[in-house]
Design a protein around this motif. Sequence first.
Motif, mmCIF file in Angstrom:
data_model
loop_
_atom_site.group_PDB
_atom_site.id
_atom_site.type_symbol
_atom_site.label_atom_id
_atom_site.label_comp_id
_atom_site.label_asym_id
_atom_site.label_seq_id
_atom_site.Cartn_x
_atom_site.Cartn_y
_atom_site.Cartn_z
ATOM 1 N N GLU A 73 0.824 -1.200 0.000
ATOM 2 C CA GLU A 73 0.000 0.000 0.000
ATOM 3 C C GLU A 73 0.864 1.257 0.000
ATOM 4 O O GLU A 73 1.918 1.297 0.636
ATOM 5 C CB GLU A 73 -0.937 -0.004 1.204
ATOM 6 N N ARG A 75 2.298 5.188 0.451
ATOM 7 C CA ARG A 75 2.460 6.138 1.553
ATOM 8 C C ARG A 75 1.409 7.242 1.468
ATOM 9 O O ARG A 75 0.889 7.699 2.487
ATOM 10 C CB ARG A 75 3.870 6.731 1.482
ATOM 11 N N TRP A 76 1.119 7.682 0.253
ATOM 12 C CA TRP A 76 0.079 8.685 0.031
ATOM 13 C C TRP A 76 -1.156 8.009 -0.539
ATOM 14 O O TRP A 76 -1.051 7.101 -1.360
ATOM 15 C CB TRP A 76 0.556 9.756 -0.947
ATOM 16 N N SER A 77 -2.324 8.456 -0.126
ATOM 17 C CA SER A 77 -3.577 7.911 -0.629
ATOM 18 C C SER A 77 -4.028 8.731 -1.838
ATOM 19 O O SER A 77 -4.545 9.835 -1.682
ATOM 20 C CB SER A 77 -4.656 7.943 0.464
ATOM 21 N N TRP A 191 4.842 18.161 5.139
ATOM 22 C CA TRP A 191 3.913 17.068 5.395
ATOM 23 C C TRP A 191 4.406 16.067 6.433
ATOM 24 O O TRP A 191 3.619 15.436 7.106
ATOM 25 C CB TRP A 191 3.603 16.330 4.084
ATOM 26 N N ASP A 193 5.757 12.544 7.938
ATOM 27 C CA ASP A 193 5.602 11.129 7.589
ATOM 28 C C ASP A 193 4.153 10.650 7.591
ATOM 29 O O ASP A 193 3.881 9.488 7.319
ATOM 30 C CB ASP A 193 6.415 10.254 8.554
ATOM 31 N N GLY A 194 3.218 11.509 7.923
ATOM 32 C CA GLY A 194 1.817 11.089 7.988
ATOM 33 C C GLY A 194 1.221 10.823 6.610
ATOM 34 O O GLY A 194 1.712 11.291 5.592
ATOM 35 N N GLU A 195 0.133 10.051 6.612
ATOM 36 C CA GLU A 195 -0.551 9.750 5.356
ATOM 37 C C GLU A 195 -1.247 10.999 4.833
ATOM 38 O O GLU A 195 -1.854 11.752 5.589
ATOM 39 C CB GLU A 195 -1.577 8.636 5.573
ATOM 40 N N ARG A 196 -1.167 11.221 3.537
ATOM 41 C CA ARG A 196 -1.798 12.374 2.906
ATOM 42 C C ARG A 196 -2.734 11.914 1.799
ATOM 43 O O ARG A 196 -2.503 10.893 1.147
ATOM 44 C CB ARG A 196 -0.732 13.311 2.334
ATOM 45 N N THR A 197 -3.769 12.705 1.573
ATOM 46 C CA THR A 197 -4.737 12.368 0.527
ATOM 47 C C THR A 197 -4.542 13.297 -0.664
ATOM 48 O O THR A 197 -4.449 14.522 -0.500
ATOM 49 C CB THR A 197 -6.174 12.498 1.053
ATOM 50 N N SER A 248 6.496 10.334 -3.533
ATOM 51 C CA SER A 248 6.183 9.933 -2.154
ATOM 52 C C SER A 248 7.216 8.967 -1.595
ATOM 53 O O SER A 248 7.162 8.615 -0.413
ATOM 54 C CB SER A 248 4.803 9.290 -2.100
ATOM 55 N N GLU A 250 7.813 5.889 -3.047
ATOM 56 C CA GLU A 250 7.441 4.514 -3.369
ATOM 57 C C GLU A 250 8.526 3.769 -4.144
ATOM 58 O O GLU A 250 8.607 2.548 -4.091
ATOM 59 C CB GLU A 250 6.157 4.499 -4.198
#
Length: 254
Positions: A73, A75-77, A191, A193-197, A248, A250
Amino acid sequence: MQRYFVTPEQFTDNTVVLTGDDAHHASRVMRMEAGDALIVSDGRSRVAQAEIRSLSPGKVEAEVTEWLPLSGEPRWSATVAQSLPKGDKMEIVIQKGTEIGAVSFLPFQSQRMIVQYDAKKEAKRIERWSKIAKEAAEQAHRSRIPAIEPVASWRELVARISGFDLALFCYEKEGGGHGLRDAIASRAKGWGDGERTILLIVGPEGGFTEREAEEAEKAGAVVVGLGKRILRTETAAMVGLSCLMYESGEMGGV
């Protein structure tokens, strides 16, 4: 190792059951036998390696041998908002976008789209697209199946822009000016290390109108180009998404 997605209800504490098309695929297409191993995910929080105990064309029962960490999955959504293209191009966008790392797809209507939208056929198409996303997620060893959202109107899409950390409006007239990479870099600095949309908005074969670009920008989207060349609509979605995955981290390095 072959991977399958099931509903949470098909899992117990130490067993998992495949039914329907998945059971047929395992028993008839893959010709699996008792003792063979497979990986099963509930598409949410559980992924397990399991060993087949019994199987038939309609049902495969397996025992969980190891619980596995969620993997595959991003790191970024990233949600791909794709204006409805003609033919089977939407299927290509969903299949390849799932492999690259999209978490959901939002088909929408725009002014210059060529295809004639038929609301009566929507349920059947979404069912078809969802099956494509599931198969692509299995092939790509994803832990979750990307969601296929109902077809939105242009106004509905614009209203959703503010709900994302970053919305990127891919516009061919932007050319080599304000590029996608620069837009990401300027926003991603703080940003952490948190998930971002992220919402990636791609137009139809006929492109976006200037008014649509203005409305998207006014709603909070960043208007960006994908280089100096004009890309097909299905290519634009894949290029934009690949750039997001690269930036991101990946592909390694970040």
